[in-house]
Design a protein around this motif. Structure first.
Motif, PDB file in Angstrom:
ATOM      1  N   GLN A  72       0.860  -1.187   0.000  1.00  0.00           N
ATOM      2  CA  GLN A  72       0.000   0.000   0.000  1.00  0.00           C
ATOM      3  C   GLN A  72       0.897   1.239   0.000  1.00  0.00           C
ATOM      4  OE1 GLN A  72      -0.691  -2.491   2.632  1.00  0.00           O
ATOM      5  NE2 GLN A  72      -1.836  -3.453   0.961  1.00  0.00           N
ATOM      6  N   LEU A  73       0.511   2.243  -0.767  1.00  0.00           N
ATOM      7  CA  LEU A  73       1.316   3.447  -0.927  1.00  0.00           C
ATOM      8  C   LEU A  73       0.505   4.670  -0.537  1.00  0.00           C
ATOM      9  CD1 LEU A  73       2.756   2.586  -4.469  1.00  0.00           C
ATOM     10  CD2 LEU A  73       3.845   2.174  -2.259  1.00  0.00           C
ATOM     11  N   VAL A  74       1.106   5.549   0.253  1.00  0.00           N
ATOM     12  CA  VAL A  74       0.435   6.776   0.681  1.00  0.00           C
ATOM     13  C   VAL A  74       1.378   7.956   0.453  1.00  0.00           C
ATOM     14  CG1 VAL A  74      -0.636   8.030   2.567  1.00  0.00           C
ATOM     15  CG2 VAL A  74      -0.935   5.548   2.389  1.00  0.00           C
ATOM     16  N   GLU A  75       0.935   8.892  -0.371  1.00  0.00           N
ATOM     17  CA  GLU A  75       1.742  10.083  -0.667  1.00  0.00           C
ATOM     18  C   GLU A  75       1.386  11.227   0.277  1.00  0.00           C
ATOM     19  OE1 GLU A  75       0.496   8.345  -4.783  1.00  0.00           O
ATOM     20  OE2 GLU A  75      -0.414   8.714  -2.810  1.00  0.00           O
ATOM     21  N   SER A  76       2.344  12.104   0.476  1.00  0.00           N
ATOM     22  CA  SER A  76       2.112  13.328   1.247  1.00  0.00           C
ATOM     23  C   SER A  76       3.135  14.373   0.810  1.00  0.00           C
ATOM     24  CB  SER A  76       2.224  13.058   2.746  1.00  0.00           C
ATOM     25  OG  SER A  76       3.531  12.637   3.072  1.00  0.00           O
ATOM     26  N   GLY A  77       2.927  15.608   1.268  1.00  0.00           N
ATOM     27  CA  GLY A  77       3.893  16.660   0.998  1.00  0.00           C
ATOM     28  C   GLY A  77       3.472  17.660  -0.060  1.00  0.00           C
ATOM     29  N   GLY A  78       2.350  17.418  -0.700  1.00  0.00           N
ATOM     30  CA  GLY A  78       1.886  18.356  -1.701  1.00  0.00           C
ATOM     31  C   GLY A  78       1.392  19.648  -1.064  1.00  0.00           C
ATOM     32  N   GLY A  79       1.103  20.630  -1.917  1.00  0.00           N
ATOM     33  CA  GLY A  79       0.598  21.896  -1.419  1.00  0.00           C
ATOM     34  C   GLY A  79       0.687  22.981  -2.461  1.00  0.00           C
ATOM     35  N   LEU A  80       0.512  24.222  -2.002  1.00  0.00           N
ATOM     36  CA  LEU A  80       0.572  25.393  -2.870  1.00  0.00           C
ATOM     37  C   LEU A  80       1.909  26.089  -2.670  1.00  0.00           C
ATOM     38  CD1 LEU A  80      -0.758  27.511  -4.742  1.00  0.00           C
ATOM     39  CD2 LEU A  80      -1.698  28.568  -2.663  1.00  0.00           C
ATOM     40  N   VAL A  81       2.599  26.378  -3.762  1.00  0.00           N
ATOM     41  CA  VAL A  81       3.906  27.027  -3.688  1.00  0.00           C
ATOM     42  C   VAL A  81       4.036  28.002  -4.845  1.00  0.00           C
ATOM     43  CG1 VAL A  81       5.026  25.209  -5.041  1.00  0.00           C
ATOM     44  CG2 VAL A  81       6.384  26.570  -3.431  1.00  0.00           C
ATOM     45  N   GLN A  82       4.812  29.051  -4.642  1.00  0.00           N
ATOM     46  CA  GLN A  82       5.044  30.018  -5.718  1.00  0.00           C
ATOM     47  C   GLN A  82       6.088  29.484  -6.695  1.00  0.00           C
ATOM     48  OE1 GLN A  82       6.101  33.729  -3.778  1.00  0.00           O
ATOM     49  NE2 GLN A  82       3.984  34.434  -3.890  1.00  0.00           N
ATOM     50  N   ALA A  83       6.011  29.969  -7.906  1.00  0.00           N
ATOM     51  CA  ALA A  83       7.001  29.591  -8.912  1.00  0.00           C
ATOM     52  C   ALA A  83       8.411  29.892  -8.393  1.00  0.00           C
ATOM     53  CB  ALA A  83       6.750  30.347 -10.213  1.00  0.00           C
ATOM     54  N   GLY A  84       9.305  28.939  -8.631  1.00  0.00           N
ATOM     55  CA  GLY A  84      10.668  29.052  -8.139  1.00  0.00           C
ATOM     56  C   GLY A  84      10.885  28.393  -6.791  1.00  0.00           C
ATOM     57  N   GLY A  85       9.813  28.015  -6.137  1.00  0.00           N
ATOM     58  CA  GLY A  85       9.903  27.394  -4.829  1.00  0.00           C
ATOM     59  C   GLY A  85      10.172  25.901  -4.901  1.00  0.00           C
ATOM     60  N   SER A  86      10.154  25.265  -3.731  1.00  0.00           N
ATOM     61  CA  SER A  86      10.473  23.851  -3.619  1.00  0.00           C
ATOM     62  C   SER A  86       9.437  23.121  -2.770  1.00  0.00           C
ATOM     63  CB  SER A  86      11.847  23.663  -2.973  1.00  0.00           C
ATOM     64  OG  SER A  86      12.870  24.250  -3.738  1.00  0.00           O
ATOM     65  N   LEU A  87       9.289  21.839  -3.052  1.00  0.00           N
ATOM     66  CA  LEU A  87       8.480  20.935  -2.239  1.00  0.00           C
ATOM     67  C   LEU A  87       9.175  19.588  -2.214  1.00  0.00           C
ATOM     68  CD1 LEU A  87       4.774  21.515  -3.389  1.00  0.00           C
ATOM     69  CD2 LEU A  87       5.717  22.030  -1.134  1.00  0.00           C
ATOM     70  N   ARG A  88       8.946  18.834  -1.154  1.00  0.00           N
ATOM     71  CA  ARG A  88       9.410  17.443  -1.116  1.00  0.00           C
ATOM     72  C   ARG A  88       8.218  16.539  -0.861  1.00  0.00           C
ATOM     73  NH1 ARG A  88      13.646  14.306   2.899  1.00  0.00           N
ATOM     74  NH2 ARG A  88      11.878  14.490   4.350  1.00  0.00           N
ATOM     75  N   LEU A  89       7.980  15.660  -1.798  1.00  0.00           N
ATOM     76  CA  LEU A  89       6.924  14.672  -1.665  1.00  0.00           C
ATOM     77  C   LEU A  89       7.475  13.400  -1.039  1.00  0.00           C
ATOM     78  CD1 LEU A  89       5.138  14.996  -5.140  1.00  0.00           C
ATOM     79  CD2 LEU A  89       4.833  16.373  -3.060  1.00  0.00           C
ATOM     80  N   SER A  90       6.634  12.736  -0.257  1.00  0.00           N
ATOM     81  CA  SER A  90       6.995  11.457   0.352  1.00  0.00           C
ATOM     82  C   SER A  90       5.972  10.418  -0.034  1.00  0.00           C
ATOM     83  CB  SER A  90       7.053  11.585   1.873  1.00  0.00           C
ATOM     84  OG  SER A  90       8.025  12.514   2.276  1.00  0.00           O
ATOM     85  N   CYS A  91       6.418   9.200  -0.153  1.00  0.00           N
ATOM     86  CA  CYS A  91       5.545   8.058  -0.424  1.00  0.00           C
ATOM     87  C   CYS A  91       5.929   6.971   0.574  1.00  0.00           C
ATOM     88  CB  CYS A  91       5.735   7.579  -1.846  1.00  0.00           C
ATOM     89  SG  CYS A  91       4.883   6.036  -2.250  1.00  0.00           S
ATOM     90  N   VAL A  92       5.023   6.684   1.491  1.00  0.00           N
ATOM     91  CA  VAL A  92       5.262   5.668   2.509  1.00  0.00           C
ATOM     92  C   VAL A  92       4.615   4.361   2.076  1.00  0.00           C
ATOM     93  CG1 VAL A  92       4.928   5.021   4.908  1.00  0.00           C
ATOM     94  CG2 VAL A  92       5.392   7.398   4.321  1.00  0.00           C
ATOM     95  N   ALA A  93       5.383   3.293   2.135  1.00  0.00           N
ATOM     96  CA  ALA A  93       4.890   1.980   1.744  1.00  0.00           C
ATOM     97  C   ALA A  93       4.618   1.142   2.984  1.00  0.00           C
ATOM     98  CB  ALA A  93       5.907   1.270   0.861  1.00  0.00           C
ATOM     99  N   SER A  94       3.564   0.334   2.910  1.00  0.00           N
ATOM    100  CA  SER A  94       3.252  -0.603   3.982  1.00  0.00           C
ATOM    101  C   SER A  94       2.767  -1.899   3.371  1.00  0.00           C
ATOM    102  CB  SER A  94       2.193  -0.030   4.927  1.00  0.00           C
ATOM    103  OG  SER A  94       0.989   0.209   4.233  1.00  0.00           O
ATOM    104  N   GLY A  95       2.811  -2.944   4.140  1.00  0.00           N
ATOM    105  CA  GLY A  95       2.342  -4.238   3.660  1.00  0.00           C
ATOM    106  C   GLY A  95       3.467  -5.158   3.237  1.00  0.00           C
ATOM    107  N   ARG A  96       4.398  -4.622   2.496  1.00  0.00           N
ATOM    108  CA  ARG A  96       5.583  -5.381   2.096  1.00  0.00           C
ATOM    109  C   ARG A  96       6.766  -4.424   2.065  1.00  0.00           C
ATOM    110  NH1 ARG A  96       5.193  -9.900  -2.343  1.00  0.00           N
ATOM    111  NH2 ARG A  96       6.819 -10.661  -0.972  1.00  0.00           N
ATOM    112  N   THR A  97       7.947  -4.984   2.166  1.00  0.00           N
ATOM    113  CA  THR A  97       9.121  -4.134   2.212  1.00  0.00           C
ATOM    114  C   THR A  97       9.358  -3.429   0.887  1.00  0.00           C
ATOM    115  OG1 THR A  97      11.506  -4.096   2.621  1.00  0.00           O
ATOM    116  CG2 THR A  97      10.610  -6.081   1.613  1.00  0.00           C
TER     117      THR A  97
END
Length: 124
Positions: A3-28
């Motif tokens: 199972q995969l769950v993403e997070s870290g999205g949002g609203l940002v101005q042009a030129g900015g940065s974001l880091r997305l994460s994807c957490v896995a569960s169920g299997r390694t």
């Protein structure tokens, strides 16, 4: 099955940065080749970046090369997408995907498991 769950999205101005994460569960996570895709309104889901099981190989869409970096921490079962120098055209829902067999592919039909997505909006 993983199972995969993403997070870290949002609203940002042009030129900015974001880091997305994807957490896995169920299997390694180390069993899977991983990728990030994105889908903008009215457009098809497109490949953004992919990474091999151990992290030694990566692949990027031309549109994000030099700006985005995919990485993984198998011990924590997390895949990341660091996004720098964001542009309005990067606005989309970003999805994490897992593939049991290699190599990395840009074809979305080649992935077995998907997360629910996280919205990224870049304002001009």
């Amino acid at each position: 099955q993983v199972q995969l769950v993403e997070s870290g999205g949002g609203l940002v101005q042009a030129g900015g940065s974001l880091r997305l994460s994807c957490v896995a569960s169920g299997r390694t996570l180390s069993l899977y080749f991983m990728a990030w895709f994105r889908q903008a309104p009215g457009k098809e889901r497109e490949f953004v970046a992919g990474i091999s099981r151990g992290g030694s190989r990566t692949d990027y869409a031309d549109s994000v090369k030099g700006r985005f970096t995919i990485s993984r921490d198998n011990a924590k079962n997390i895949v990341y997408l660091q996004m720098n120098s964001l542009k309005p055209e990067d606005t989309a829902v970003y999805y994490c995907a897992a593939r049991r067999v290699g190599p990395i592919t840009t074809n979305r039909d080649g992935y077995d498991y998907w997360g629910q997505g996280t919205q990224v909006t870049v304002s001009s």
